[in-house]
Design a protein around this motif. Structure first.
Motif, PDB file in Angstrom:
ATOM      1  N   SER A 193       0.827  -1.212   0.000  1.00 12.87           N
ATOM      2  CA  SER A 193       0.000   0.000   0.000  1.00 12.87           C
ATOM      3  C   SER A 193       0.860   1.260   0.000  1.00 12.87           C
ATOM      4  O   SER A 193       0.577   2.233  -0.708  1.00 12.87           O
ATOM      5  CB  SER A 193      -0.930   0.002   1.214  1.00 12.87           C
ATOM      6  OG  SER A 193      -1.814  -1.092   1.169  1.00 12.87           O
ATOM      7  N   THR A 194       1.955   1.235   0.787  1.00 13.18           N
ATOM      8  CA  THR A 194       2.865   2.384   0.805  1.00 13.18           C
ATOM      9  C   THR A 194       3.534   2.571  -0.552  1.00 13.18           C
ATOM     10  O   THR A 194       3.659   3.698  -1.057  1.00 13.18           O
ATOM     11  CB  THR A 194       3.930   2.186   1.897  1.00 13.18           C
ATOM     12  OG1 THR A 194       3.283   1.965   3.155  1.00 13.18           O
ATOM     13  CG2 THR A 194       4.836   3.405   1.991  1.00 13.18           C
ATOM     14  N   ASP A 195       3.950   1.459  -1.146  1.00 11.72           N
ATOM     15  CA  ASP A 195       4.560   1.550  -2.480  1.00 11.72           C
ATOM     16  C   ASP A 195       3.569   2.064  -3.516  1.00 11.72           C
ATOM     17  O   ASP A 195       3.922   2.856  -4.400  1.00 11.72           O
ATOM     18  CB  ASP A 195       5.097   0.179  -2.910  1.00 11.72           C
ATOM     19  CG  ASP A 195       6.187  -0.336  -1.989  1.00 11.72           C
ATOM     20  OD1 ASP A 195       6.934   0.503  -1.451  1.00 11.72           O
ATOM     21  OD2 ASP A 195       6.280  -1.559  -1.790  1.00 11.72           O
ATOM     22  N   MET A 196       2.337   1.608  -3.424  1.00 14.64           N
ATOM     23  CA  MET A 196       1.309   2.051  -4.376  1.00 14.64           C
ATOM     24  C   MET A 196       1.075   3.548  -4.274  1.00 14.64           C
ATOM     25  O   MET A 196       0.929   4.235  -5.295  1.00 14.64           O
ATOM     26  CB  MET A 196       0.005   1.290  -4.119  1.00 14.64           C
ATOM     27  CG  MET A 196       0.074  -0.195  -4.419  1.00 14.64           C
ATOM     28  SD  MET A 196      -0.156  -0.569  -6.148  1.00 14.64           S
ATOM     29  CE  MET A 196      -1.922  -0.594  -6.247  1.00 14.64           C
ATOM     30  N   GLN A 197       1.052   4.056  -3.043  1.00 15.21           N
ATOM     31  CA  GLN A 197       0.841   5.498  -2.867  1.00 15.21           C
ATOM     32  C   GLN A 197       1.972   6.287  -3.509  1.00 15.21           C
ATOM     33  O   GLN A 197       1.744   7.308  -4.179  1.00 15.21           O
ATOM     34  CB  GLN A 197       0.738   5.817  -1.368  1.00 15.21           C
ATOM     35  CG  GLN A 197       0.353   7.245  -1.064  1.00 15.21           C
ATOM     36  CD  GLN A 197      -1.074   7.554  -1.496  1.00 15.21           C
ATOM     37  OE1 GLN A 197      -1.936   6.676  -1.458  1.00 15.21           O
ATOM     38  NE2 GLN A 197      -1.320   8.791  -1.908  1.00 15.21           N
ATOM     39  N   ARG A 198       3.204   5.812  -3.353  1.00 17.10           N
ATOM     40  CA  ARG A 198       4.342   6.495  -3.951  1.00 17.10           C
ATOM     41  C   ARG A 198       4.314   6.382  -5.476  1.00 17.10           C
ATOM     42  O   ARG A 198       4.614   7.352  -6.186  1.00 17.10           O
ATOM     43  CB  ARG A 198       5.639   5.895  -3.396  1.00 17.10           C
ATOM     44  CG  ARG A 198       6.900   6.529  -3.949  1.00 17.10           C
ATOM     45  CD  ARG A 198       8.115   6.011  -3.212  1.00 17.10           C
ATOM     46  NE  ARG A 198       8.176   4.564  -3.254  1.00 17.10           N
ATOM     47  CZ  ARG A 198       8.698   3.865  -4.267  1.00 17.10           C
ATOM     48  NH1 ARG A 198       9.173   4.502  -5.325  1.00 17.10           N
ATOM     49  NH2 ARG A 198       8.736   2.556  -4.219  1.00 17.10           N
ATOM     50  N   LEU A 199       3.949   5.208  -6.004  1.00 15.98           N
ATOM     51  CA  LEU A 199       3.865   5.038  -7.452  1.00 15.98           C
ATOM     52  C   LEU A 199       2.792   5.936  -8.055  1.00 15.98           C
ATOM     53  O   LEU A 199       2.978   6.537  -9.122  1.00 15.98           O
ATOM     54  CB  LEU A 199       3.570   3.574  -7.786  1.00 15.98           C
ATOM     55  CG  LEU A 199       4.679   2.565  -7.486  1.00 15.98           C
ATOM     56  CD1 LEU A 199       4.191   1.153  -7.757  1.00 15.98           C
ATOM     57  CD2 LEU A 199       5.911   2.860  -8.317  1.00 15.98           C
ATOM     58  N   LEU A 200       1.657   6.034  -7.371  1.00 10.41           N
ATOM     59  CA  LEU A 200       0.578   6.871  -7.876  1.00 10.41           C
ATOM     60  C   LEU A 200       0.956   8.346  -7.822  1.00 10.41           C
ATOM     61  O   LEU A 200       0.598   9.121  -8.722  1.00 10.41           O
ATOM     62  CB  LEU A 200      -0.692   6.613  -7.069  1.00 10.41           C
ATOM     63  CG  LEU A 200      -1.313   5.216  -7.251  1.00 10.41           C
ATOM     64  CD1 LEU A 200      -2.423   4.998  -6.242  1.00 10.41           C
ATOM     65  CD2 LEU A 200      -1.834   5.035  -8.658  1.00 10.41           C
ATOM     66  N   ALA A 286      -4.852  -7.344  -4.141  1.00 13.54           N
ATOM     67  CA  ALA A 286      -4.161  -6.121  -4.520  1.00 13.54           C
ATOM     68  C   ALA A 286      -4.832  -4.922  -3.861  1.00 13.54           C
ATOM     69  O   ALA A 286      -6.062  -4.860  -3.754  1.00 13.54           O
ATOM     70  CB  ALA A 286      -4.170  -5.949  -6.035  1.00 13.54           C
ATOM     71  N   PRO A 287      -4.038  -3.949  -3.398  1.00 10.88           N
ATOM     72  CA  PRO A 287      -4.648  -2.743  -2.813  1.00 10.88           C
ATOM     73  C   PRO A 287      -5.489  -2.007  -3.856  1.00 10.88           C
ATOM     74  O   PRO A 287      -5.067  -1.828  -4.996  1.00 10.88           O
ATOM     75  CB  PRO A 287      -3.436  -1.905  -2.393  1.00 10.88           C
ATOM     76  CG  PRO A 287      -2.307  -2.881  -2.276  1.00 10.88           C
ATOM     77  CD  PRO A 287      -2.578  -3.932  -3.301  1.00 10.88           C
ATOM     78  N   SER A 399      -1.386  14.557  -2.619  1.00  5.91           N
ATOM     79  CA  SER A 399      -1.970  13.904  -3.784  1.00  5.91           C
ATOM     80  C   SER A 399      -3.416  13.560  -3.494  1.00  5.91           C
ATOM     81  O   SER A 399      -3.773  13.208  -2.369  1.00  5.91           O
ATOM     82  CB  SER A 399      -1.179  12.645  -4.134  1.00  5.91           C
ATOM     83  OG  SER A 399      -1.832  11.939  -5.152  1.00  5.91           O
ATOM     84  N   GLY A 400      -4.245  13.650  -4.519  1.00  4.41           N
ATOM     85  CA  GLY A 400      -5.653  13.312  -4.363  1.00  4.41           C
ATOM     86  C   GLY A 400      -5.952  11.867  -4.661  1.00  4.41           C
ATOM     87  O   GLY A 400      -7.108  11.480  -4.745  1.00  4.41           O
ATOM     88  N   ILE A 401      -4.911  11.039  -4.824  1.00  4.73           N
ATOM     89  CA  ILE A 401      -5.092   9.622  -5.138  1.00  4.73           C
ATOM     90  C   ILE A 401      -4.876   8.823  -3.877  1.00  4.73           C
ATOM     91  O   ILE A 401      -3.949   9.068  -3.112  1.00  4.73           O
ATOM     92  CB  ILE A 401      -4.100   9.180  -6.234  1.00  4.73           C
ATOM     93  CG1 ILE A 401      -4.255  10.060  -7.458  1.00  4.73           C
ATOM     94  CG2 ILE A 401      -4.297   7.732  -6.599  1.00  4.73           C
ATOM     95  CD1 ILE A 401      -3.230   9.790  -8.515  1.00  4.73           C
ATOM     96  N   SER A 402      -5.731   7.875  -3.632  1.00  5.19           N
ATOM     97  CA  SER A 402      -5.627   7.050  -2.438  1.00  5.19           C
ATOM     98  C   SER A 402      -5.457   5.596  -2.830  1.00  5.19           C
ATOM     99  O   SER A 402      -6.035   5.129  -3.803  1.00  5.19           O
ATOM    100  CB  SER A 402      -6.887   7.201  -1.560  1.00  5.19           C
ATOM    101  OG  SER A 402      -8.024   6.757  -2.272  1.00  5.19           O
ATOM    102  N   ALA A 403      -4.627   4.893  -2.060  1.00  3.82           N
ATOM    103  CA  ALA A 403      -4.452   3.449  -2.222  1.00  3.82           C
ATOM    104  C   ALA A 403      -4.289   2.869  -0.835  1.00  3.82           C
ATOM    105  O   ALA A 403      -3.233   2.960  -0.232  1.00  3.82           O
ATOM    106  CB  ALA A 403      -3.224   3.137  -3.073  1.00  3.82           C
TER     107      ALA A 403
END
Length: 454
Positions: A193-200, A286-287, A399-403
């Motif tokens: 989840s932390t990686d996804m937030q950074r990727l997004l 997957a998150p 960022s306005g994207i959440s994961a």
């Protein structure tokens, strides 16, 4: 009592009678001749032993039974030379040259050596039955790394590391297995989840909200393919048997997913059906990703891909023939961002040239281990050297994207086939009239166009 004394005297007389006199068996001349023969035999044995010891100390070759030739190598001298050149307090080669030779920093290499020593006694310093020092862990790991970073044959490291070709091959295979077992779970996994937030956040900075990375394939020829397999594995486009590597990479060149195998008529499209890229999505592990583009809400992330991939919700492709300035701007930004996986392939091949040349020397199973180990080492070097590269986005930017990984998400096996098929249909569904690509086109135009914010 007198009776007992008489009995003892009789036994003493019988023992005296049983004593053998050497003079009654052979004469003094015969005894001296026998001793002379034994002395000569011991002298000949001593001469042969001394000759063998001198031959070993002089480093000469000796032969065993059969045609195998064993070359005596000075392992201790090779270890001391290696330490003096790279691993002592004041080495001959500085940190820059070390990274050039090993394609990683010294601290990272020593961390790998220590981990492999804990993983197997093979990577520890041992002695043989003659109490001679064997190869040190530094020598074994150096031999494996030199083969990976140079793509050279096994006997190319013999003179410097003092290691034979067969032993170097064994070190390489053991090294690859150890790297996979010790570091594969950490450096070759799906994003958390932390990686996804950074990727997004990285994707949004590049102009693609909801982007999880870029996907692509790399093909190269299998020169060691058995002749009886060539016709079955012959690629229709290339005319020879090939290997293929499918990978998902982010903008920092980290490879999140890698699928490796032999292909015949398989191309990038139908390879996707055999790839475990979306296994976690199908299992519901997957998150989830929620983002909005052009005031429209989306619930699944996507990957940038080239035109050969199918039309589905998981991929965003470029516009093949852009007609307007807005479409040309989108195509330029999409192709630039999609080059993340191509740059990751280029860095992987530059750092470990054996990825391109290994097909000449190894079998398929060994190739898979070597390639997987190279990807893990690539990610380890990327993490270790992240302070050397400039940050591609401001971490303080909101960022306005959440994961997020909700508490009710299924982390066990997917037991319901209906849910799996439904998720698969969601991934493979064709987007309605390219709605996501049109929204991204408008988003990039408003953000990077002539009247954009940036």
């Amino acid at each position: 009592m007198p009776h007992q004394f008489e009995t003892s005297s009789c036994s003493d007389d019988s023992e005296d009678n049983n004593i053998i006199d050497p003079a009654g068996i052979y004469t003094m001349e015969e005894y001296i001749a026998e001793q002379s023969v034994l002395h000569n035999l011991l002298e000949r044995i001593n001469v042969k032993i001394q000759a063998k010891i001198q031959a070993q100390q002089a480093g000469k070759s000796r032969r065993r039974s059969g045609n195998r030739r064993v070359i005596e190598r000075n392992h201790e001298e090779g270890h001391q030379r290696l330490v003096a050149d790279f691993f002592c307090e004041d080495p001959v080669h500085n940190d820059k040259l070390f990274r050039t030779r090993y394609r990683m920093r010294r601290a990272l290499f020593l961390r790998i050596v220590r981990a492999l020593g804990e993983w197997s006694p093979y990577f520890t310093k041992r002695t043989d039955m003659c109490y001679r020092q064997g190869l040190s862990p530094l020598q074994k790991c150096t031999a494996a790394i030199r083969m990976l970073v140079r793509g050279s044959p096994a006997d190319a490291v013999d003179e410097y590391v003092q290691i034979g070709a067969s032993t170097a091959m064994e070190c390489l295979e053991r090294f690859a297995e150890g790297v996979i077992d010790k570091f594969g779970g950490e450096y070759l996994r799906g994003p958390t989840s932390t990686d996804m937030q950074r990727l997004l956040q990285t994707g949004e900075h590049c102009g693609f909200p909801g982007m999880l990375g870029s996907i692509g394939c790399m093909h190269w020829e299998w020169e060691n393919c058995p002749p009886k397999w060539i016709r079955r594995l012959n690629h229709s486009d290339r005319g020879f048997a090939t290997f293929v590597l499918e990978a998902v990479a982010s903008q920092d060149f980290w490879i999140w997913h890698a699928s490796f195998g032999v292909v015949g008529s398989i191309n990038n499209t139908n390879l996707l059906n055999q790839s475990p890229s979306f296994t976690e999505v199908l299992k519901g592990q997957a998150p989830p990703v929620h983002f909005s583009v052009n005031k429209r809400q989306y619930d699944m992330g996507y990957y940038l891909a080239n035109e050969i991939y199918p039309e589905c919700n998981a991929f965003v492709k470029t516009i093949p023939f852009p007609q307007t300035e807005k479409e040309r701007l989108f195509a330029r930004y999409q192709e630039e961002a999609r080059k993340g996986v191509e740059r990751a392939f280029a860095i992987l091949q530059s750092r470990f040239p054996i990825v391109c040349g290994s097909t000449r020397f190894f079998q398929q199973t060994t190739l898979g281990k070597i390639l997987q180990a190279c990807i893990i080492l690539h990610n380890m070097a990327i993490e270790d050297e992240k302070d050397m590269a400039a940050a591609c986005f401001d971490t303080s930017e909101t960022s306005g994207i959440s994961a997020a990984l909700p508490s009710n998400i299924n982390t066990g096996p997917a037991n319901c086939l209906t849910d799996v098929l439904q998720r698969n249909a969601t991934i493979c569904a064709q987007p309605p009239h390219g709605q996501l690509r049109r929204d991204l086109t408008d988003h990039i135009w408003h953000q990077f166009g002539p009247f954009g914010d940036k």
